[in-house]
Design a protein around this motif. Structure first.
Motif, PDB file in Angstrom:
ATOM      1  N   UNK A   1      -4.901 -13.451  15.308  1.00  0.00           N
ATOM      2  CA  UNK A   1      -3.658 -12.815  14.935  1.00  0.00           C
ATOM      3  C   UNK A   1      -3.947 -11.855  13.799  1.00  0.00           C
ATOM      4  N   UNK A   2      -3.720 -10.578  14.075  1.00  0.00           N
ATOM      5  CA  UNK A   2      -3.923  -9.543  13.053  1.00  0.00           C
ATOM      6  C   UNK A   2      -2.574  -8.947  12.740  1.00  0.00           C
ATOM      7  N   UNK A   3      -2.158  -9.057  11.480  1.00  0.00           N
ATOM      8  CA  UNK A   3      -0.841  -8.547  11.137  1.00  0.00           C
ATOM      9  C   UNK A   3      -0.834  -7.621   9.925  1.00  0.00           C
ATOM     10  N   UNK A   4      -0.936  -6.327  10.190  1.00  0.00           N
ATOM     11  CA  UNK A   4      -0.813  -5.364   9.107  1.00  0.00           C
ATOM     12  C   UNK A   4       0.491  -5.538   8.339  1.00  0.00           C
ATOM     13  N   UNK A   5       1.533  -5.966   9.027  1.00  0.00           N
ATOM     14  CA  UNK A   5       2.814  -6.180   8.350  1.00  0.00           C
ATOM     15  C   UNK A   5       2.697  -7.280   7.293  1.00  0.00           C
ATOM     16  N   UNK A   6       2.150  -8.420   7.676  1.00  0.00           N
ATOM     17  CA  UNK A   6       1.998  -9.524   6.726  1.00  0.00           C
ATOM     18  C   UNK A   6       1.090  -9.121   5.566  1.00  0.00           C
ATOM     19  N   UNK A   7       0.059  -8.383   5.902  1.00  0.00           N
ATOM     20  CA  UNK A   7      -0.849  -7.894   4.870  1.00  0.00           C
ATOM     21  C   UNK A   7      -0.084  -7.029   3.872  1.00  0.00           C
TER      22      UNK A   7
END
Lengths: 176, 176
Positions: free
Chosen positions: A93-99
């Motif tokens: 799971x890659x989440x630029x948003x969470x980052x």
DNA sequence: GTTTGCATGTAAACGGTTACATGATTGG
DNA sequence: CCAATCATGTAACCGTTTACATGCAAAC
């Protein structure tokens, strides 16, 4: 899960052209947890054909390129099942948003609000899509997958709606 | 979100060596939605240094390679914030487990049960990790991110526990 | 005595995306 | 008229992982 295996999986359900496989990804709910572009599907199908895991039949068409309809072979079915018996690769799971949320304190307040709006809209959209395909789920597995997707998306939306205020709040410097 | 940006983000909070950045990924909860290996971190830090976005100071050590401690520069901070003001790349979720579930009907019943057991154990583990780091969350953003992760994982576990029976059930051929 | 942790780095291999190349048909 | 749909395929490019290379110290 590599494109090869994904193609075999789809072909285990139905014969299809490369173009149709791509569409099944995008339309039939597969795209929530796997993805592949045409640029990877066509070479994969070529290789699977070489290896005898799928067979190909050309259907001539007027004024269009020939359709190349791929069908899984018995060897292909065995190979596909074998790949599911091996230990599965881990979820990613890659989440630029969470980052980005991690660094909300560095950003203007309205950029954070905008990110939240965009993200919520995006998840809303995914959820709607999922509910649309949930109706025409064919197998136990499809029901299970769409159900789990719905559970996760719903929980995330819930969280976002109830907690966005926390991250949108002004940083209050502790009074001295 | 590329390794460059992730390094800048971490360095916006604290100075660190490449090795330490990697550890922050794995230990401090970042690894739920971003990841990078040392083989990508070291070249990224080298490039960021060239570009003046981070600065590097060597600390000599006995019997070990010199530590290279990286510190973000003002230009680096600006570049990092700028990258968060641009439209964010989409989240990507790749789940070999979900893919496999789609084809549960092709697999022996105990393989499906084993996959479910493994997956549940895995999510349990992730959730425990998340709850461990939730305590020492520093910023609003970290609270938000761990909270959202917890919401999603909890919903998924709930779903798995209540619906695994559906997919583990024998396929009952409709009586004729 | 072997694994883990510290600490850096390079190079080959991999898997994939994006852009390019081609081109008719249908629907708005 | 323009965009989308159908339909295939190649090639350049990209970012990343994995393996390799080195080596001591501490913990188990």
């Amino acid at each position: 899960m590599d494109v090869r295996t994904i193609c075999l999986g789809i072909l285990s359900r139905t014969q299809a052209t490369g173009y149709e496989i791509k569409k099944l990804f995008d339309e039939d709910g597969y795209d929530h947890f796997v993805e592949a572009s045409l640029g990877s599907i066509y070479p994969a199908l070529g290789k699977l054909t070489e290896e005898g895991l799928v067979s190909m039949r050309e259907e001539a068409q007027e004024k269009r390129p020939d359709r190349k309809v791929y069908t899984i072979t018995p060897a292909g079915r065995r190979a596909f099942v074998a790949s599911l018996l091996k230990p599965l690769p881990e979820d990613r799971y890659r989440s630029p948003f969470m980052f980005a949320m991690l660094f909300a304190d560095l950003l203007p307040k309205d950029r954070v609000s905008q990110m939240l709006d965009d993200y919520i809209a995006h998840i809303d959209h995914k959820l709607a899509h999922l509910e649309r395909v949930e109706g025409n789920a064919q197998s136990k597995g499809e029901h299970f997958a769409t159900g789990m997707g719905r559970a996760a998306f719903t929980a995330i939306l819930d969280f976002l709606h109830t907690h966005r205020v926390d991250i949108e709040a002004e940083d209050v410097k502790a009074a001295e």
